[in-house]
Design a protein around this motif. Structure first.
Motif, PDB file in Angstrom:
ATOM      1  N   HIS A 125      14.703  -8.516 -14.550  1.00 29.79           N
ATOM      2  CA  HIS A 125      14.308  -9.869 -14.947  1.00 29.79           C
ATOM      3  C   HIS A 125      15.032 -10.302 -16.221  1.00 29.79           C
ATOM      4  O   HIS A 125      15.450 -11.461 -16.342  1.00 29.79           O
ATOM      5  CB  HIS A 125      12.800  -9.930 -15.176  1.00 29.79           C
ATOM      6  CG  HIS A 125      11.978  -9.738 -13.944  1.00 29.79           C
ATOM      7  ND1 HIS A 125      10.784  -9.054 -13.941  1.00 29.79           N
ATOM      8  CD2 HIS A 125      12.181 -10.141 -12.657  1.00 29.79           C
ATOM      9  CE1 HIS A 125      10.279  -9.048 -12.720  1.00 29.79           C
ATOM     10  NE2 HIS A 125      11.118  -9.692 -11.918  1.00 29.79           N
ATOM     11  N   THR A 130      15.087 -14.276 -15.574  1.00 31.75           N
ATOM     12  CA  THR A 130      13.913 -14.615 -14.767  1.00 31.75           C
ATOM     13  C   THR A 130      12.648 -13.974 -15.326  1.00 31.75           C
ATOM     14  O   THR A 130      11.675 -13.779 -14.610  1.00 31.75           O
ATOM     15  CB  THR A 130      14.123 -14.187 -13.300  1.00 31.75           C
ATOM     16  OG1 THR A 130      14.387 -12.777 -13.240  1.00 31.75           O
ATOM     17  CG2 THR A 130      15.266 -14.956 -12.660  1.00 31.75           C
ATOM     18  N   GLY A 132      10.659 -15.140 -17.860  1.00 34.44           N
ATOM     19  CA  GLY A 132       9.623 -16.045 -18.334  1.00 34.44           C
ATOM     20  C   GLY A 132       9.304 -15.904 -19.808  1.00 34.44           C
ATOM     21  O   GLY A 132       8.358 -16.531 -20.312  1.00 34.44           O
ATOM     22  N   ARG A 162       1.847 -14.979 -23.943  1.00 35.62           N
ATOM     23  CA  ARG A 162       1.973 -15.894 -22.814  1.00 35.62           C
ATOM     24  C   ARG A 162       3.416 -15.876 -22.332  1.00 35.62           C
ATOM     25  O   ARG A 162       4.305 -15.396 -23.041  1.00 35.62           O
ATOM     26  CB  ARG A 162       1.600 -17.326 -23.222  1.00 35.62           C
ATOM     27  CG  ARG A 162       2.517 -17.900 -24.307  1.00 35.62           C
ATOM     28  CD  ARG A 162       2.001 -19.208 -24.889  1.00 35.62           C
ATOM     29  NE  ARG A 162       2.881 -19.679 -25.971  1.00 35.62           N
ATOM     30  CZ  ARG A 162       3.841 -20.579 -25.814  1.00 35.62           C
ATOM     31  NH1 ARG A 162       4.069 -21.113 -24.602  1.00 35.62           N
ATOM     32  NH2 ARG A 162       4.588 -20.959 -26.839  1.00 35.62           N
ATOM     33  N   TYR A 164       6.382 -18.383 -19.831  1.00 32.96           N
ATOM     34  CA  TYR A 164       6.599 -19.687 -19.204  1.00 32.96           C
ATOM     35  C   TYR A 164       6.194 -19.678 -17.728  1.00 32.96           C
ATOM     36  O   TYR A 164       5.749 -20.683 -17.185  1.00 32.96           O
ATOM     37  CB  TYR A 164       8.076 -20.084 -19.297  1.00 32.96           C
ATOM     38  CG  TYR A 164       8.549 -20.429 -20.686  1.00 32.96           C
ATOM     39  CD1 TYR A 164       7.983 -21.474 -21.411  1.00 32.96           C
ATOM     40  CD2 TYR A 164       9.591 -19.715 -21.267  1.00 32.96           C
ATOM     41  CE1 TYR A 164       8.441 -21.797 -22.674  1.00 32.96           C
ATOM     42  CE2 TYR A 164      10.061 -20.041 -22.541  1.00 32.96           C
ATOM     43  CZ  TYR A 164       9.473 -21.081 -23.239  1.00 32.96           C
ATOM     44  OH  TYR A 164       9.942 -21.396 -24.486  1.00 32.96           O
ATOM     45  N   PHE A 165       6.379 -18.520 -17.071  1.00 36.70           N
ATOM     46  CA  PHE A 165       6.076 -18.384 -15.647  1.00 36.70           C
ATOM     47  C   PHE A 165       5.979 -16.906 -15.305  1.00 36.70           C
ATOM     48  O   PHE A 165       6.353 -16.042 -16.115  1.00 36.70           O
ATOM     49  CB  PHE A 165       7.150 -19.066 -14.783  1.00 36.70           C
ATOM     50  CG  PHE A 165       8.574 -18.700 -15.154  1.00 36.70           C
ATOM     51  CD1 PHE A 165       9.136 -17.484 -14.770  1.00 36.70           C
ATOM     52  CD2 PHE A 165       9.358 -19.573 -15.894  1.00 36.70           C
ATOM     53  CE1 PHE A 165      10.429 -17.139 -15.107  1.00 36.70           C
ATOM     54  CE2 PHE A 165      10.673 -19.250 -16.244  1.00 36.70           C
ATOM     55  CZ  PHE A 165      11.201 -18.030 -15.849  1.00 36.70           C
ATOM     56  N   ALA A 166       5.474 -16.619 -14.121  1.00 38.46           N
ATOM     57  CA  ALA A 166       5.372 -15.231 -13.686  1.00 38.46           C
ATOM     58  C   ALA A 166       6.767 -14.643 -13.540  1.00 38.46           C
ATOM     59  O   ALA A 166       7.659 -15.272 -12.958  1.00 38.46           O
ATOM     60  CB  ALA A 166       4.630 -15.154 -12.354  1.00 38.46           C
ATOM     61  N   SER A 169       9.702 -15.372 -10.731  1.00 38.23           N
ATOM     62  CA  SER A 169       9.388 -16.556  -9.925  1.00 38.23           C
ATOM     63  C   SER A 169      10.311 -17.735 -10.198  1.00 38.23           C
ATOM     64  O   SER A 169      10.437 -18.630  -9.355  1.00 38.23           O
ATOM     65  CB  SER A 169       7.936 -16.989 -10.167  1.00 38.23           C
ATOM     66  OG  SER A 169       7.734 -17.399 -11.521  1.00 38.23           O
ATOM     67  N   HIS A 170      10.951 -17.765 -11.359  1.00 37.93           N
ATOM     68  CA  HIS A 170      11.820 -18.886 -11.718  1.00 37.93           C
ATOM     69  C   HIS A 170      12.965 -18.375 -12.598  1.00 37.93           C
ATOM     70  O   HIS A 170      12.964 -17.219 -13.043  1.00 37.93           O
ATOM     71  CB  HIS A 170      11.053 -19.970 -12.478  1.00 37.93           C
ATOM     72  CG  HIS A 170       9.971 -20.612 -11.698  1.00 37.93           C
ATOM     73  ND1 HIS A 170      10.190 -21.533 -10.707  1.00 37.93           N
ATOM     74  CD2 HIS A 170       8.622 -20.454 -11.769  1.00 37.93           C
ATOM     75  CE1 HIS A 170       9.054 -21.929 -10.186  1.00 37.93           C
ATOM     76  NE2 HIS A 170       8.080 -21.282 -10.811  1.00 37.93           N
ATOM     77  N   ARG A 172      14.999 -19.260 -16.173  1.00 37.08           N
ATOM     78  CA  ARG A 172      15.069 -19.979 -17.443  1.00 37.08           C
ATOM     79  C   ARG A 172      15.927 -19.152 -18.388  1.00 37.08           C
ATOM     80  O   ARG A 172      15.590 -18.021 -18.719  1.00 37.08           O
ATOM     81  CB  ARG A 172      13.682 -20.207 -18.046  1.00 37.08           C
ATOM     82  CG  ARG A 172      13.718 -21.018 -19.350  1.00 37.08           C
ATOM     83  CD  ARG A 172      12.335 -21.112 -19.973  1.00 37.08           C
ATOM     84  NE  ARG A 172      12.382 -21.753 -21.290  1.00 37.08           N
ATOM     85  CZ  ARG A 172      11.974 -22.993 -21.537  1.00 37.08           C
ATOM     86  NH1 ARG A 172      11.472 -23.730 -20.554  1.00 37.08           N
ATOM     87  NH2 ARG A 172      12.054 -23.499 -22.764  1.00 37.08           N
TER      88      ARG A 172
END
Length: 350
Positions: A125, A130, A132, A162, A164-166, A169-170, A172
């Motif tokens: 990741h 990816t 997050g 926290r 930004y996303f799992a 899954s995306h 950034r």
């Protein structure tokens, strides 16, 4: 006075029209026209075109240091900014080849001080943007004066419970992810990141003038200083509060040394066939539908490329492996972004 970026865009369009319109300008004249804005007493650039290991073009323009009037040369070392990421990825792949790390290892296995929100993030990741992870630039103090180091990026991430996303899954783009990769290299190897790069990549490839720069380490030979166009003049803007973060952008190199790096990406002198294939394979789509991302490389059609943008520097390397052709443009100025220039140069070498 026209901004230098506008002058260059106009020159680029005219030059490409000339190259395609049958005018008998030779290739070098076309490239000189493309690089017109970099010529004279202004922040400069170095250009390399290499095919099958042979330098077809190896030229520099303008000045590496305006104050001392040092000209840019093929040996001039520019801060690579995010072009650094392909080296960080290569360092990770070397550790995987050593059997000391896995692509699916969890980030917190190696950096356990990170919060539980990071628990699902893997090395893969981080390599592919990816994860997050929260951008460290967004949470660093607004009045930050002293330079951040990679360890400071970790401390900033420790306070972010926290994402930004799992993870997975995306996409950034994440400078912080590559900074954490540099810390993982240090944790596993027992060496500083700059030492690991020198011992495992730069020295074996003969990249004798390339280094990840830290103030307490060796000086940068043939150093280019960065400049920005401010108030109708070029002003030195060489360093910012994030310039000392190594994993995402701290390497200095020259077109001469990058020619050695480019050559090593065609065979197994540094990385195995498996590692290179992984780095050059699209792992995720990006914000641009035409661009995918591997490990430290953007992938667009037949090309592998990466740009590098930071205060005072704009760089790009574009490789066409099937054509055995690469174009590298390094510059010590805030504008223009040289990707389109590199593409225009590449079109001169069908």
């Amino acid at each position: 006075m026209l901004r230098p970026g506008l002058v260059l865009v106009s020159t680029l369009l005219v030059c490409v029209a000339c190259a395609r319109g049958g005018h008998r300008m030779d290739v070098e004249q076309n490239i000189d026209a493309l690089m017109q804005a970099y010529q004279g007493d202004v922040p400069g650039a170095s250009v390399l075109v290499v095919r099958d290991g042979k330098a077809l073009v190896r030229k520099s323009y303008g000045l590496a240091d305006l104050e001392q009037r040092h000209p840019a040369t093929p040996a001039t070392n520019y801060r690579l900014a995010s072009v650094t990421k392909q080296f960080t990825a290569a360092a990770i792949l070397l550790l995987i080849e050593d059997g000391r790390l896995g692509l699916d290892d969890r980030l917190r296995q190696w950096l356990p001080s990170l919060p539980m929100s990071n628990d699902a993030i893997t090395i893969r990741h981080l390599l592919t943007h990816t994860s997050g992870l929260i951008d460290y630039e967004e949470v660093m103090p607004a009045d930050q004066v002293t330079q951040l180091r990679d360890r400071d990026v970790l401390h900033l991430q420790e306070g972010q419970d926290r994402l930004y996303f799992a993870p997975g899954s995306h996409y950034r783009y994440s400078n912080g992810g590559y900074s954490l990769l540099a810390l993982i290299v240090e944790r596993i190897s027992g060496l500083s990141f700059q030492q690991f790069l020198h011992e495992r990549i730069f020295a074996p490839l003969g990249m004798s003038q390339t280094l990840a720069y830290v103030p307490e380490g060796p000086a940068i030979a043939h150093r280019a200083y960065g400049y920005s166009w401010i108030g109708n003049t070029w002003q030195r803007t060489d360093q910012s509060s994030t310039s000392a973060v190594l994993g995402d952008g701290g390497i200095y190199s020259s077109i001469d040394d990058l020619a050695r790096w480019d050559a090593a990406l065609y065979d197994d002198r540094l990385l195995s066939d498996t590692s290179r294939a992984a780095a050059f394979t699209a792992s995720t789509t990006t914000d641009d539908a035409d661009v995918a991302y591997g490990y430290g490389w953007r992938i667009t059609g037949e090309s592998l490329w990466h740009s590098g943008e930071t205060i005072g520097f704009r760089n790009v390397i574009v490789r066409y492996p099937m054509r055995r052709l690469s174009v590298i443009v390094l510059s010590n100025r805030d504008e223009p972004e040289p990707y389109r220039i590199a593409l225009a140069i590449a079109r001169l070498f069908p």
